[in-house]
Scaffold this motif. Structure first.
Motif, PDB file in Angstrom:
ATOM      1  N   LYS A  25      79.613  65.842  24.043  1.00 20.44           N
ATOM      2  CA  LYS A  25      80.733  66.844  23.547  1.00 20.44           C
ATOM      3  C   LYS A  25      80.445  67.013  22.095  1.00 20.44           C
ATOM      4  N   SER A  26      81.451  67.833  21.494  1.00 16.25           N
ATOM      5  CA  SER A  26      81.219  68.500  20.437  1.00 16.25           C
ATOM      6  C   SER A  26      82.101  68.238  19.241  1.00 16.25           C
ATOM      7  N   PRO A  27      82.326  67.239  18.825  1.00 15.60           N
ATOM      8  CA  PRO A  27      83.370  66.792  17.786  1.00 15.60           C
ATOM      9  C   PRO A  27      82.929  67.025  16.586  1.00 15.60           C
ATOM     10  N   SER A  95      81.586  73.371  16.720  1.00 13.42           N
ATOM     11  CA  SER A  95      82.298  72.731  17.657  1.00 13.42           C
ATOM     12  C   SER A  95      82.036  73.626  19.216  1.00 13.42           C
ATOM     13  N   VAL A 100      77.467  68.607  17.511  1.00 15.60           N
ATOM     14  CA  VAL A 100      78.412  67.591  16.651  1.00 15.60           C
ATOM     15  C   VAL A 100      78.157  68.023  15.305  1.00 15.60           C
ATOM     16  N   ARG A 117      92.758  69.922  11.806  1.00 16.69           N
ATOM     17  CA  ARG A 117      93.066  69.033  13.189  1.00 16.69           C
ATOM     18  C   ARG A 117      93.824  70.063  14.169  1.00 16.69           C
ATOM     19  N   GLY A 123      91.415  66.519  20.597  1.00 17.41           N
ATOM     20  CA  GLY A 123      90.124  65.389  20.621  1.00 17.41           C
ATOM     21  C   GLY A 123      88.835  65.756  20.014  1.00 17.41           C
ATOM     22  N   ASP A 124      88.809  66.877  19.395  1.00 18.33           N
ATOM     23  CA  ASP A 124      87.635  67.258  18.810  1.00 18.33           C
ATOM     24  C   ASP A 124      87.618  66.881  17.222  1.00 18.33           C
ATOM     25  N   ILE A 126      87.800  64.396  14.218  1.00 15.73           N
ATOM     26  CA  ILE A 126      87.648  62.933  14.131  1.00 15.73           C
ATOM     27  C   ILE A 126      87.757  62.722  12.674  1.00 15.73           C
ATOM     28  N   GLU A 171      90.873  58.361  12.649  1.00 11.97           N
ATOM     29  CA  GLU A 171      90.176  57.741  13.735  1.00 11.97           C
ATOM     30  C   GLU A 171      89.303  56.794  13.350  1.00 11.97           C
ATOM     31  N   LEU A 192      81.679  56.801  18.664  1.00 12.98           N
ATOM     32  CA  LEU A 192      81.120  57.992  19.191  1.00 12.98           C
ATOM     33  C   LEU A 192      80.744  57.661  20.757  1.00 12.98           C
ATOM     34  N   LEU A 197      81.707  60.445  23.400  1.00 11.24           N
ATOM     35  CA  LEU A 197      81.304  61.939  22.870  1.00 11.24           C
ATOM     36  C   LEU A 197      79.850  62.153  22.884  1.00 11.24           C
TER      37      LEU A 197
END
Length: 198
Positions: A25-27, A95, A100, A117, A123-124, A126, A171, A192, A197
């Motif tokens: 994923k790309s948080p 993102s 990341v 945010r 959810g991306d 954090i 988070e 993560l 993620l």
């Protein structure tokens, strides 16, 4: 003056496509805390750990960004807000690119962090609160800024004569006056991995 003659052009390669190609994923990991709390130090080590793990990353650091993208901004409340707005937009692009992204900015105002945010996909974002007592940050004073602020040479310095608004529900919390650098990085890596993620 803002232009109204602009049109959004969609790509044939989606964010999901890029994430699938990279296999993660790309948080956006948004490090916030007082000057000297360890935001940059932890983010540098975390990026190294992520790289070794095989994740595609990029790190945005407060001082580094002010050398280029935000070199026309000072430290007034308005400029701080614009600084974070711009960085938030860049982080959102990164993102979307499937990276990341780690950002290390004091970002003292809750409203500014909450705005970032809000512009991110669910959810991306954090929020990583790098918690450290003001006393310890002053003891460290890696750039000599607290000493200058106490002497009145710097005005509007966060934690001295300008506010820092702690996150309500971050988070991740790392207490760098109680945890080692290795423990801090491991804690974030575990978050993560546990949340799939990376």
């Amino acid at each position: 003056m803002k232009s109204s003659n602009i049109t959004w052009h969609n790509s044939k390669v989606t964010k999901e496509d890029r994430q699938k190609q990279k296999d993660h994923k790309s948080p956006v990991l948004w490090f916030t805390g007082l000057s000297g709390s360890g935001k940059s130090t932890v983010s540098v080590e975390l990026e190294k750990a992520l790289y070794e793990y095989g994740a595609h990353t990029y790190r945005l650091d407060g001082d580094n960004v002010r050398h280029g993208l935000n070199n026309n901004l000072g430290f007034s409340p308005e400029d701080r807000t614009e600084n974070i707005r711009r960085v938030g937009e860049v982080a959102k692009l990164m993102s979307d690119a499937g990276l990341v992204t780690l950002t290390a900015f004091i970002s003292p105002y809750r409203e500014d962090r909450d705005h970032v945010r809000e512009i991110m996909d669910e959810g991306d974002f954090i929020e990583v609160y790098v918690k450290c007592s003001l006393e310890e940050c002053e003891k460290r004073d890696p750039k000599g800024l607290y000493e200058k602020a106490r002497a009145g040479e710097i005005k509007g310095f966060t934690g001295i004569d300008a506010p820092y608004e702690e996150p309500y529900n971050p988070e991740i919390v790392i207490e760098t006056d109680k945890m080692t650098l290795e423990e801090s990085v491991e804690h974030i890596m575990n978050h993560l991995k546990d949340n799939r993620l990376i």
